[in-house]
Design a protein around this motif. Structure first.
Motif, PDB file in Angstrom:
ATOM      1  N   ASP A   1      33.559  48.019  33.858  1.00 34.39           N
ATOM      2  CA  ASP A   1      34.077  49.334  34.434  1.00 34.39           C
ATOM      3  C   ASP A   1      33.297  50.600  33.995  1.00 34.39           C
ATOM      4  O   ASP A   1      33.013  50.463  32.515  1.00 34.39           O
ATOM      5  CB  ASP A   1      35.723  49.450  34.226  1.00 34.39           C
ATOM      6  CG  ASP A   1      36.662  48.564  34.819  1.00 34.39           C
ATOM      7  OD1 ASP A   1      36.204  48.034  36.058  1.00 34.39           O
ATOM      8  OD2 ASP A   1      37.355  48.043  34.292  1.00 34.39           O
TER       9      ASP A   1
ATOM     10  N   ARG B   1      38.964  51.817  48.949  1.00 35.27           N
ATOM     11  CA  ARG B   1      39.029  50.799  48.462  1.00 35.27           C
ATOM     12  C   ARG B   1      38.956  50.983  46.733  1.00 35.27           C
ATOM     13  O   ARG B   1      38.277  51.851  46.504  1.00 35.27           O
ATOM     14  CB  ARG B   1      38.143  49.441  48.774  1.00 35.27           C
ATOM     15  CG  ARG B   1      38.429  49.024  50.060  1.00 35.27           C
ATOM     16  CD  ARG B   1      37.608  47.772  50.406  1.00 35.27           C
ATOM     17  NE  ARG B   1      37.837  46.772  49.358  1.00 35.27           N
ATOM     18  CZ  ARG B   1      36.921  46.207  48.819  1.00 35.27           C
ATOM     19  NH1 ARG B   1      35.707  46.352  49.112  1.00 35.27           N
ATOM     20  NH2 ARG B   1      37.184  45.162  47.708  1.00 35.27           N
ATOM     21  N   SER B   2      39.596  50.206  45.899  1.00 40.04           N
ATOM     22  CA  SER B   2      39.092  50.405  44.733  1.00 40.04           C
ATOM     23  C   SER B   2      38.015  49.564  44.186  1.00 40.04           C
ATOM     24  O   SER B   2      37.925  48.724  45.264  1.00 40.04           O
ATOM     25  CB  SER B   2      40.266  50.042  43.698  1.00 40.04           C
ATOM     26  OG  SER B   2      40.773  48.684  44.111  1.00 40.04           O
ATOM     27  N   GLY B   3      37.363  49.447  43.318  1.00 42.69           N
ATOM     28  CA  GLY B   3      36.291  48.556  42.723  1.00 42.69           C
ATOM     29  C   GLY B   3      35.162  49.205  42.920  1.00 42.69           C
ATOM     30  O   GLY B   3      34.914  50.274  43.577  1.00 42.69           O
ATOM     31  N   HIS B   4      34.027  48.717  42.636  1.00 44.66           N
ATOM     32  CA  HIS B   4      32.726  49.173  42.790  1.00 44.66           C
ATOM     33  C   HIS B   4      31.728  47.880  42.588  1.00 44.66           C
ATOM     34  O   HIS B   4      32.272  46.964  41.929  1.00 44.66           O
ATOM     35  CB  HIS B   4      32.337  50.505  41.640  1.00 44.66           C
ATOM     36  CG  HIS B   4      32.297  49.986  40.261  1.00 44.66           C
ATOM     37  ND1 HIS B   4      33.713  49.609  39.420  1.00 44.66           N
ATOM     38  CD2 HIS B   4      31.331  49.595  39.608  1.00 44.66           C
ATOM     39  CE1 HIS B   4      33.175  49.415  38.196  1.00 44.66           C
ATOM     40  NE2 HIS B   4      31.734  49.220  38.146  1.00 44.66           N
TER      41      HIS B   4
ATOM     42  N   LYS C   1      30.266  52.606  45.658  1.00 42.65           N
ATOM     43  CA  LYS C   1      31.872  52.581  45.905  1.00 42.65           C
ATOM     44  C   LYS C   1      32.234  52.361  47.431  1.00 42.65           C
ATOM     45  O   LYS C   1      31.352  52.366  48.132  1.00 42.65           O
ATOM     46  CB  LYS C   1      32.621  53.935  45.561  1.00 42.65           C
ATOM     47  CG  LYS C   1      32.453  54.068  43.909  1.00 42.65           C
ATOM     48  CD  LYS C   1      33.106  55.172  43.334  1.00 42.65           C
ATOM     49  CE  LYS C   1      34.626  54.482  43.446  1.00 42.65           C
ATOM     50  NZ  LYS C   1      35.217  54.732  42.255  1.00 42.65           N
TER      51      LYS C   1
END
Length: 161
Positions: free
Chosen positions: A160, A23-26, A19
């Motif tokens: 996700d 920030r979003s996302g991975h 991560k």
């Protein structure tokens, strides 16, 4: 224990989510042991930021994130994790390494300052485990004529999670 259950369990314990701060996302990567040192192996684009993204620093004409967060599985409960923040501020050669033969390859090795048990340890001391060359399907050197090794092992988490 059947072959596929044994293999999935070993692969599961060697993969980590990645991560980003703020920030979003991975992304994902896997742990690898080479000559007693543990590395996080991931795609190069995972640590590279767009020039206009917050949290990036410039290193040798590349923009990389200042920090990433990985997750280490607990020994007694593989579903329970603790996070470890990894600084990338010192840059290329210090915080991450490029492929030694093909520097533009989309892969990096990030040295970690802790050790993990190996995937085939009979008495592991850690929940997350590191792969090693004897565990991989082929330890033959990279075939530069075809640009691919004869066998590929892909690890990660799709979608996700």
């Amino acid at each position: 224990m059947s072959w596929h259950r044994s293999t999935i369990s070993r692969a599961y314990s060697s993969v980590t989510r990645i991560k980003y701060a703020g920030r979003s996302g991975h992304a994902t990567g896997f742990f690898y042991n080479h000559e007693g040192d543990t590395y996080l192996i991931t795609n190069r684009h995972v640590i590279e930021a767009q020039n206009d993204e917050e949290g990036a620093n410039s290193d040798d004409e590349r923009s990389v994130f200042d920090e990433i967060r990985i997750f280490i599985r607990d020994h007694g409960n593989l579903q329970s994790t603790n996070h470890v923040d990894i600084s990338l501020m010192d840059g290329l050669g210090e915080d991450y390494l490029l492929h030694p033969v093909i520097p533009k390859a989309d892969v990096v090795a990030i040295p970690l300052n802790f050790e993990l048990s190996l995937v085939d340890d009979d008495d592991p001391e850690t929940g997350s485990k590191a792969l090693h060359k004897d565990f991989l399907p082929s330890s033959s050197p990279l075939n530069l004529d075809g640009l691919f090794a004869p066998t590929t092992l892909t690890l990660g988490y799709p979608g996700d999670f």
